[in-house]
Design a protein around this motif. Structure first.
Motif: not given
Length: 123
Positions: A6-12, A17-19, A92-98, A115-118
């Motif tokens: 994951e990428t793109g996290g941050g402080l806003v 908006s955030l992607r 913390v935002y996580y991407c997941a696959a099933r 691994q997650g992105t804050q």
């Protein structure tokens, strides 16, 4: 091996908006349903949004109308566009696959995790 990054996290600030993006490797991406989860301090990890291979989506009520999930099967990526962010979106935002074809909201039905992105939203 399977990797979700994951990428793109941050402080806003609230209202911004955030992607987020998630790059997948080591799996046949088009054969997987993808999801985004988040975990705030002291809370359980919760479902945010999911997308099937063909593009059908499902959202948690708390983000419906503000977040949009999308995927590019050619690029093995899934994104989460987050608009009108609120302080309570901080996590913390996580991407997941099933491997199943359906979108599920239960974390233990997803096989692979990033691994997650804050994401921190200040008022």
């Amino acid at each position: 091996q399977v990797q979700l990054v994951e990428t793109g996290g941050g402080l806003v600030q609230a209202g911004d908006s955030l992607r987020l993006s998630c790059a997948a490797s080591g799996l046949t991406f088009s054969g997987y349903t993808m999801g985004w989860f988040r975990q705030a301090p002291g809370k359980e990890r919760e479902f945010v949004a999911g997308i099937m291979s063909g593009g059908i989506t499902y959202y948690a009520d708390s983000v419906k109308g503000r977040f949009t999930i999308s995927r590019d099967n050619a690029k093995n990526t899934v994104c989460l566009q987050m608009n009108s962010l609120k302080r309570e979106d901080t996590a913390v935002y996580y991407c997941a696959a099933r491997g199943g074809v359906a979108i599920t909201t239960t974390r233990n039905t997803y096989t692979y995790w990033g691994q997650g992105t804050q994401v921190t939203v200040s008022s």
